[in-house]
Design a protein around this motif. Structure first.
Motif, short mmCIF file in Angstrom:
data_model
loop_
_atom_site.label_atom_id
_atom_site.label_comp_id
_atom_site.label_asym_id
_atom_site.label_seq_id
_atom_site.Cartn_x
_atom_site.Cartn_y
_atom_site.Cartn_z
N ALA A 111 7.07 12.19 45.05
CA ALA A 111 8.46 12.30 44.59
C ALA A 111 8.94 13.74 44.65
CB ALA A 111 8.57 11.76 43.16
N GLU A 112 8.02 14.68 44.39
CA GLU A 112 8.41 16.09 44.40
C GLU A 112 8.70 16.59 45.80
OE1 GLU A 112 6.71 20.42 42.82
OE2 GLU A 112 5.58 18.58 42.46
N LEU A 113 7.99 16.05 46.80
CA LEU A 113 8.15 16.49 48.19
C LEU A 113 9.14 15.63 48.97
CD1 LEU A 113 4.43 17.27 49.09
CD2 LEU A 113 6.23 18.89 48.42
N MET A 114 9.68 14.61 48.34
CA MET A 114 10.61 13.70 49.01
C MET A 114 11.93 14.41 49.30
SD MET A 114 11.27 10.81 50.27
CE MET A 114 12.67 9.80 50.74
N ASN A 115 12.53 14.11 50.46
CA ASN A 115 13.86 14.62 50.80
C ASN A 115 14.88 13.61 50.24
OD1 ASN A 115 16.28 15.38 51.95
ND2 ASN A 115 15.40 15.85 53.95
N TRP A 116 15.60 14.02 49.20
CA TRP A 116 16.49 13.10 48.49
C TRP A 116 17.92 13.14 49.01
CZ3 TRP A 116 14.24 9.56 45.63
CH2 TRP A 116 12.99 9.83 45.07
N THR A 117 18.12 13.73 50.19
CA THR A 117 19.48 13.84 50.72
C THR A 117 20.15 12.48 50.89
OG1 THR A 117 18.88 15.86 51.91
CG2 THR A 117 20.85 14.71 52.65
N ILE A 118 19.40 11.50 51.39
CA ILE A 118 19.98 10.18 51.62
C ILE A 118 20.47 9.56 50.33
CG2 ILE A 118 17.76 9.01 51.42
CD1 ILE A 118 20.70 8.10 53.77
N VAL A 119 19.82 9.90 49.22
CA VAL A 119 20.21 9.34 47.93
C VAL A 119 21.42 10.07 47.36
CG1 VAL A 119 19.47 8.89 45.56
CG2 VAL A 119 17.88 8.56 47.45
N VAL A 120 21.35 11.41 47.34
CA VAL A 120 22.41 12.17 46.69
C VAL A 120 23.70 12.19 47.52
CG1 VAL A 120 20.81 13.63 45.41
CG2 VAL A 120 21.56 14.34 47.68
N TYR A 121 23.58 11.96 48.83
CA TYR A 121 24.80 11.83 49.65
C TYR A 121 25.19 10.36 49.83
CZ TYR A 121 27.97 11.81 53.61
OH TYR A 121 29.04 11.59 54.43
N GLY A 122 24.21 9.52 50.18
CA GLY A 122 24.51 8.12 50.44
C GLY A 122 24.97 7.37 49.20
#
Length: 577
Positions: free
Chosen positions: A497-508
């Motif tokens: 979870a710490e290394l996950m790229n959360w861009t898809i979540v915070v933008y999508g």
């Protein structure tokens, strides 16, 4: 810009004549409607032809517009903030190759945007262009998606820059006082303090802001030049490593991800995409710029071209001198840029360069605040937000959108509360910048290239026969990069979870809610750009007051109309709605 031409009415019973200026713009006005251009300057006539009245003072020149844009670009502080990605994903090879290759395609995006700006020089920018160019019936929806994506970039721009600036200031304090460890509370308070200062400056009269940003951008350029000179001059090398590494090593890929080398290089593009996402600022400042349909697009292209060249020079300097990449990326300072400087040069010299980066970062944050306030004003003018009537008010003393400035500032301060959620939380919310920016940049360019065809009415600055090929290259680049921007650096069992790229979540996530809002209710009341000027019907006496909702949802968003013969001469009417 053509001069005023006298046009006689078709009706012989009418003895009067009306003068119309015919700006070369692509407008949202209904077919057949021509605004009243009497007594207007060329810039005012162009804006009026787009459906808006002049509300700001036009005190930005080509130079000062470029200065704001270059300040928003903030090459030195942006490079310092994104060094982790360029160097960490594919090493020095990714830094030099990645920047050079992606810069070519980003320049295509900038030129496509500049052509739209020349045709539609309004603060709404890409949002207005998407509404006007979209296929019949899709104009409001295209504007809705483009507008919200672009607004997400703008509203997170100043807080993210100011947060990075606060972190650099506290990192400098840690270097000078090794026993000092900054706390989240101190980082938050310093970030809020910087944002309030930027809000105050952005509320000043246009001329004052232009002068401030001119000084700030000049410092940015001088600072960048000084750093590019100082690093080669100050690096010391060690007993086991040279001052400069051979090109064979520098230009080779050092993969720092779990993906193949080619994918790692593509992932390193994120550094330049994040850095080179501020050149749209002249588009949003075009209503305050003199000779806007030429100066604003020139400022866009200048920012992208000069910024890309200078940025690549900085990449080369760092790539040839860095000694140990893992120690830079994983430094306890939490700032790869500060760790790199300490690694390759004496401490005092490193602190001097870090201080210069901080000064440039302050100017960058100010430019972001100014550009964001103009975007928020433009969207509020079309009633996109709750309390739009308050947000879109122009201060009668400064002639600037002061309410929009402080609306953005308050939201930015609220976003900064994520600092208390840790680096993952604050990093995730601000990582939307890259993907959201280029989605908004590309939508109107994509529509322009693949749907509009020859019906686009280009402005005085245009690409001629290269317009479609350049636009196609820009669209292809973004389509490839959108999924790449969402890749984490590791995969399989290494992914946490710490290394996950959360861009898809915070933008999508937010964009999904925006789309749901559209289908639930917004499609009933949002009709795209709202006309707020008086306009004539060709060949008639009546004047129509520009009112909210004057763009009828039943009228096609994209239509053409043959030129009308008026008084023996051919008058091109509105080509695209």
């Amino acid at each position: 810009m053509s001069s005023l031409k006298e046009i006689n009415s078709h009706r012989k019973s009418q003895s009067h004549s009306v003068d119309y200026r015919k700006p070369s713009v692509t407008t949202v006005l209904p077919d057949g409607d021509v605004p009243n251009f009497e007594g207007l300057s060329a810039d005012e006539a162009a804006l009026t032809a787009l459906g808006y009245k002049q509300e700001f003072k036009r005190e930005f020149s080509l130079w000062t517009t470029f200065c704001v844009s270059f300040a928003v670009l903030g090459l030195l502080p942006s490079f310092a903030s994104t060094l982790y990605y360029g160097m960490g994903y594919s090493g020095t090879g990714g830094m030099v190759w990645g920047w050079l290759i992606s810069w070519v395609f980003i320049q295509c995006v900038a030129m496509g945007m500049a052509e739209l700006c020349s045709s539609m020089p309004t603060s709404g920018g890409l949002y207005y262009a998407a509404a006007v160019l979209a296929p019949p019936g899709y104009g409001p929806f295209a504007a809705w998606i483009t507008g919200w994506s672009n607004w997400m970039v703008q509203i997170t721009g100043a807080p993210s820059v100011d947060y990075a600036l606060a972190a650099m200031i506290l990192a400098a304090a840690s270097i000078t006082h090794p026993d000092y460890v900054p706390t989240q509370y101190q980082t938050f308070l310093l970030t809020v303090f910087i944002m309030i200062i930027h809000g105050c400056i952005s509320s000043m009269p246009t001329l004052w802001i232009a002068r401030f940003n001119s000084v700030g951008s000049t410092l940015n350029m001088i600072g960048l030049f000084i750093v590019i000179i100082m690093i080669p001059a100050a690096v010391t090398g060690t007993d086991t490593s040279p001052k400069f590494f051979p090109s064979k090593e520098v230009w080779s890929i050092q993969n720092g991800t779990d993906w193949p080398d080619g994918v790692a290089v593509l992932m390193s593009f994120i550094a330049i995409i994040w850095t080179m996402s501020g050149y749209d600022a002249p588009f949003h400042l075009s209503e305050e710029c003199s000779n806007a349909n030429i100066a604003a697009p020139r400022a866009i292209v200048m920012t992208s071209a000069l910024g890309g060249l200078a940025g690549w020079a900085l990449q080369l300097v760092v790539a040839y001198t860095v000694i140990d990449i893992p120690s830079v990326i994983d430094s306890d300072l939490g700032q790869p840029w500060a760790a790199y400087l300490i690694q390759v040069m004496p401490r005092n010299t490193a602190l001097a360069i870090l201080s210069l980066t901080i000064v440039c970062g302050f100017s960058m944050g100010q430019g972001c605040m100014v550009a964001a306030s103009r975007v928020t004003f433009a969207y509020a003018r079309d009633d996109c937000f709750p309390f739009s009537s308050w947000i879109k008010e122009v201060n009668k003393y400064t002639y600037t959108p002061v309410n929009a400035v402080w609306f953005n500032t308050i939201i930015g301060i609220c976003l900064c509360l994520l600092i208390f959620g840790g680096t993952v939380a604050i990093g995730a919310i601000f990582s939307v910048g890259a993907i959201a920016a280029y989605v908004a940049f590309t939508i109107p360019i994509f529509i322009r290239v693949f749907f509009v065809g020859d019906r686009f009415r280009r402005g005085p600055w245009h690409l001629g026969k290269f317009s479609k090929p350049i636009g196609a290259m820009a669209c292809a680049f973004i389509l490839v990069m959108m999924p790449i921007l969402c890749f984490p650096s590791v995969r399989g069992d290494n992914l946490t979870a710490e290394l996950m790229n959360w861009t898809i979540v915070v933008y999508g996530g937010p964009m999904l809610m925006v789309i749901m809002w559209w289908f639930i209710s917004a499609h009933k009341w949002f009709k795209g750009p709202v006309i707020n000027v008086e306009h004539h019907m060709l060949g008639r006496d009546d004047i129509v007051e520009g009112v909210e909702g004057s763009t009828d949802s039943e009228t096609p968003s994209l239509s053409t109309k043959k030129a009308e013969e008026v008084g023996g001469e051919t008058l091109p009417t509105t080509e695209i709605r």
